[in-house]
Design a protein around this motif. Structure first.
Motif, PDB file in Angstrom:
ATOM      1  N   ILE A  79      18.766   3.550  45.685  1.00  0.00           N
ATOM      2  CA  ILE A  79      18.620   3.557  44.227  1.00  0.00           C
ATOM      3  C   ILE A  79      18.388   4.997  43.787  1.00  0.00           C
ATOM      4  CG2 ILE A  79      17.281   2.674  42.276  1.00  0.00           C
ATOM      5  CD1 ILE A  79      16.270   0.510  44.447  1.00  0.00           C
ATOM      6  N   THR A  80      19.227   5.477  42.889  1.00  0.00           N
ATOM      7  CA  THR A  80      19.123   6.859  42.419  1.00  0.00           C
ATOM      8  C   THR A  80      18.783   6.872  40.930  1.00  0.00           C
ATOM      9  OG1 THR A  80      20.801   7.523  44.034  1.00  0.00           O
ATOM     10  CG2 THR A  80      20.321   9.068  42.260  1.00  0.00           C
ATOM     11  N   GLY A  81      17.828   7.718  40.538  1.00  0.00           N
ATOM     12  CA  GLY A  81      17.440   7.783  39.133  1.00  0.00           C
ATOM     13  C   GLY A  81      16.475   8.937  38.891  1.00  0.00           C
ATOM     14  N   THR A  82      15.614   8.779  37.937  1.00  0.00           N
ATOM     15  CA  THR A  82      14.615   9.800  37.613  1.00  0.00           C
ATOM     16  C   THR A  82      13.245   9.151  37.502  1.00  0.00           C
ATOM     17  OG1 THR A  82      15.016   9.532  35.239  1.00  0.00           O
ATOM     18  CG2 THR A  82      16.286  11.245  36.378  1.00  0.00           C
ATOM     19  N   ASN A  83      12.235   9.965  37.706  1.00  0.00           N
ATOM     20  CA  ASN A  83      10.848   9.517  37.567  1.00  0.00           C
ATOM     21  C   ASN A  83      10.541   8.311  38.464  1.00  0.00           C
ATOM     22  OD1 ASN A  83      10.454  11.456  35.466  1.00  0.00           O
ATOM     23  ND2 ASN A  83      11.400  10.019  34.017  1.00  0.00           N
TER      24      ASN A  83
ATOM     25  N   VAL B 184      10.110  -3.036  43.879  1.00  0.00           N
ATOM     26  CA  VAL B 184      11.557  -3.147  43.650  1.00  0.00           C
ATOM     27  C   VAL B 184      11.869  -4.634  43.714  1.00  0.00           C
ATOM     28  CG1 VAL B 184      13.871  -2.614  44.484  1.00  0.00           C
ATOM     29  CG2 VAL B 184      12.051  -0.894  44.685  1.00  0.00           C
ATOM     30  N   LYS B 185      12.538  -5.144  42.685  1.00  0.00           N
ATOM     31  CA  LYS B 185      12.854  -6.571  42.663  1.00  0.00           C
ATOM     32  C   LYS B 185      14.355  -6.801  42.523  1.00  0.00           C
ATOM     33  CE  LYS B 185       8.532  -8.600  40.969  1.00  0.00           C
ATOM     34  NZ  LYS B 185       7.947  -9.493  39.942  1.00  0.00           N
ATOM     35  N   PHE B 186      14.816  -7.846  43.206  1.00  0.00           N
ATOM     36  CA  PHE B 186      16.188  -8.321  43.089  1.00  0.00           C
ATOM     37  C   PHE B 186      16.092  -9.649  42.342  1.00  0.00           C
ATOM     38  CE2 PHE B 186      16.245  -5.314  46.456  1.00  0.00           C
ATOM     39  CZ  PHE B 186      17.545  -4.840  46.587  1.00  0.00           C
ATOM     40  N   GLY B 187      16.323  -9.584  41.030  1.00  0.00           N
ATOM     41  CA  GLY B 187      16.036 -10.746  40.216  1.00  0.00           C
ATOM     42  C   GLY B 187      14.529 -10.947  40.166  1.00  0.00           C
ATOM     43  N   THR B 188      14.089 -12.125  40.559  1.00  0.00           N
ATOM     44  CA  THR B 188      12.643 -12.396  40.566  1.00  0.00           C
ATOM     45  C   THR B 188      12.027 -12.169  41.945  1.00  0.00           C
ATOM     46  OG1 THR B 188      13.061 -14.735  41.061  1.00  0.00           O
ATOM     47  CG2 THR B 188      12.881 -14.112  38.739  1.00  0.00           C
TER      48      THR B 188
ATOM     49  N   THR C 158      12.463  -6.904  50.418  1.00  0.00           N
ATOM     50  CA  THR C 158      11.801  -7.133  51.703  1.00  0.00           C
ATOM     51  C   THR C 158      10.932  -5.942  52.065  1.00  0.00           C
ATOM     52  OG1 THR C 158      13.663  -8.491  52.418  1.00  0.00           O
ATOM     53  CG2 THR C 158      12.204  -7.641  54.137  1.00  0.00           C
ATOM     54  N   SER C 159      11.445  -4.752  51.754  1.00  0.00           N
ATOM     55  CA  SER C 159      10.680  -3.512  51.924  1.00  0.00           C
ATOM     56  C   SER C 159      11.330  -2.439  51.070  1.00  0.00           C
ATOM     57  CB  SER C 159      10.653  -3.076  53.393  1.00  0.00           C
ATOM     58  OG  SER C 159      11.962  -2.752  53.851  1.00  0.00           O
ATOM     59  N   PHE C 160      10.574  -1.398  50.743  1.00  0.00           N
ATOM     60  CA  PHE C 160      11.169  -0.273  50.016  1.00  0.00           C
ATOM     61  C   PHE C 160      10.458   1.015  50.407  1.00  0.00           C
ATOM     62  CE2 PHE C 160       7.739  -1.652  47.196  1.00  0.00           C
ATOM     63  CZ  PHE C 160       7.153  -0.456  46.787  1.00  0.00           C
ATOM     64  N   THR C 161      11.171   2.142  50.216  1.00  0.00           N
ATOM     65  CA  THR C 161      10.629   3.459  50.555  1.00  0.00           C
ATOM     66  C   THR C 161      10.905   4.419  49.415  1.00  0.00           C
ATOM     67  OG1 THR C 161      11.034   3.104  52.912  1.00  0.00           O
ATOM     68  CG2 THR C 161      10.708   5.384  52.193  1.00  0.00           C
ATOM     69  N   ASN C 162       9.861   5.115  48.949  1.00  0.00           N
ATOM     70  CA  ASN C 162      10.018   6.132  47.912  1.00  0.00           C
ATOM     71  C   ASN C 162      10.441   7.425  48.600  1.00  0.00           C
ATOM     72  OD1 ASN C 162       8.062   6.601  44.891  1.00  0.00           O
ATOM     73  ND2 ASN C 162       9.964   7.587  45.509  1.00  0.00           N
ATOM     74  N   VAL C 163      11.737   7.702  48.602  1.00  0.00           N
ATOM     75  CA  VAL C 163      12.259   8.863  49.319  1.00  0.00           C
ATOM     76  C   VAL C 163      11.939  10.160  48.592  1.00  0.00           C
ATOM     77  CG1 VAL C 163      14.354   9.941  50.237  1.00  0.00           C
ATOM     78  CG2 VAL C 163      14.113   7.450  50.285  1.00  0.00           C
ATOM     79  N   SER C 164      12.109  10.138  47.281  1.00  0.00           N
ATOM     80  CA  SER C 164      11.863  11.335  46.469  1.00  0.00           C
ATOM     81  C   SER C 164      11.694  10.909  45.016  1.00  0.00           C
ATOM     82  CB  SER C 164      13.044  12.303  46.595  1.00  0.00           C
ATOM     83  OG  SER C 164      14.175  11.788  45.903  1.00  0.00           O
ATOM     84  N   PRO C 165      11.411  11.851  44.120  1.00  0.00           N
ATOM     85  CA  PRO C 165      11.302  11.480  42.697  1.00  0.00           C
ATOM     86  C   PRO C 165      12.612  10.930  42.121  1.00  0.00           C
ATOM     87  CG  PRO C 165      10.216  13.578  43.082  1.00  0.00           C
ATOM     88  CD  PRO C 165      10.965  13.249  44.341  1.00  0.00           C
ATOM     89  N   THR C 166      13.711  11.130  42.840  1.00  0.00           N
ATOM     90  CA  THR C 166      15.000  10.656  42.314  1.00  0.00           C
ATOM     91  C   THR C 166      15.652   9.584  43.180  1.00  0.00           C
ATOM     92  OG1 THR C 166      16.192  12.417  43.489  1.00  0.00           O
ATOM     93  CG2 THR C 166      15.467  12.881  41.218  1.00  0.00           C
TER      94      THR C 166
ATOM     95  N   VAL D  31      15.007   5.966  45.798  1.00  0.00           N
ATOM     96  CA  VAL D  31      14.243   4.909  46.462  1.00  0.00           C
ATOM     97  C   VAL D  31      15.237   4.093  47.283  1.00  0.00           C
ATOM     98  CG1 VAL D  31      12.876   2.799  46.140  1.00  0.00           C
ATOM     99  CG2 VAL D  31      12.479   4.785  44.678  1.00  0.00           C
ATOM    100  N   THR D  32      14.834   3.686  48.469  1.00  0.00           N
ATOM    101  CA  THR D  32      15.661   2.761  49.248  1.00  0.00           C
ATOM    102  C   THR D  32      14.924   1.435  49.341  1.00  0.00           C
ATOM    103  OG1 THR D  32      14.723   3.497  51.357  1.00  0.00           O
ATOM    104  CG2 THR D  32      16.734   4.588  50.611  1.00  0.00           C
ATOM    105  N   ALA D  33      15.690   0.352  49.347  1.00  0.00           N
ATOM    106  CA  ALA D  33      15.085  -0.978  49.398  1.00  0.00           C
ATOM    107  C   ALA D  33      15.977  -1.907  50.198  1.00  0.00           C
ATOM    108  CB  ALA D  33      14.877  -1.534  47.994  1.00  0.00           C
TER     109      ALA D  33
END
Length: 248
Positions: free
Chosen positions: A18-22, A29-33, A37-45, A47-49
């Motif tokens: 997932i690429t973005g800002t802030n 991180v949600k897929f619908g509701t 399963t897991s996520f990692t904050n790689v950088s300010p821009t 996230v992997t999930a």
């Protein structure tokens, strides 16, 4: 906020970037509701999930201390189903093109023949075209198709090696033809044709090392006997001699 890939298996387990800002301090991180399963904050821009199981199209959202993002569509794809192969055997060297028929094939990325991968051409959601890779040894191997929805197994493909010819007995007969001969060699059980001096002869497969054939009419002299299977041909040079009948 783009995501890659934007589709994955209904069983979950797809790693999504997932690429973005802030994005610092991501808390969910949600897929619908369903939460990832897991996520990692790689950088300010970034996230992997890892996607949870699901169906259909859902909105992927990221939550940080600053709030929750707008949803981005993520598409759940079912596992592929193979119904048939246009050919279930071919030469050990590969290189022949076959068709895979089924459903859910539009996202196919690989077709594996005994663990050797090949990249398919997607014709439609129900059909793939793929060039068979070279095999390791002659024999049957499993065929699997991998798509965004997962991997499907269940079919086999048989690699065939070129035949050999050792003996042709008897080695002579009349030019009128009709001589019953026994041909021995290897890999004869996949024989497509037998020819004497280029003329097709009727034959039957006895086993992998033996053929029975009947000579067609021919011209007096030694001729080549050629045995052909899907992998190629074996030529026994001058292995049969046509003998002219007596004349008065």
């Amino acid at each position: 906020m783009p995501i890659s890939p934007n589709q994955g298996s209904t069983g979950g387990g797809t790693l999504v970037t997932i690429t973005g800002t802030n994005l610092s301090g991501t808390t969910a991180v949600k897929f619908g509701t369903k939460p990832a399963t897991s996520f990692t904050n790689v950088s300010p821009t970034q996230v992997t999930a890892v996607s949870p199981s699901g169906t259909g199209t859902v909105g992927l959202t990221v939550t940080t201390p600053g709030g929750t993002s707008n949803p981005i569509s993520f598409f759940y794809v079912g596992a592929p189903f193979k119904s048939s192969l246009s050919a279930t055997s071919g030469p050990l060297v590969g290189g022949n093109t076959i068709t895979v028929n089924g459903v859910g094939l539009s996202t196919a990325t690989s077709v594996s023949f005994g663990g050797v991968p090949a990249t398919p051409t997607v014709v439609s959601d129900t059909q793939l075209s793929v060039t068979v890779p070279a095999g390791v040894t002659a024999g049957s191997v499993g065929v699997s198709v991998t798509t965004a929805g997962g991997t499907n197994n269940g079919f086999t493909y048989t690699y065939i090696d070129v035949p050999t010819v050792a003996t042709v007995v008897p080695s002579s007969g009349p030019t009128s033809g009709g001589t019953a001969v026994t041909i021995t060699g290897t890999r004869l059980d996949t024989t497509d044709s037998v020819t004497f001096d280029g003329v097709v002869a009727p034959f039957s497969v006895v086993n992998s090392t033996t053929l029975s054939a009947v000579t067609p009419p021919g011209t007096a002299g030694a001729v080549d006997v050629v045995v052909t299977n899907p992998a190629g041909s074996a030529t026994a040079t001058g292995a049969f001699t046509y003998v002219a009948g007596p004349g008065i």
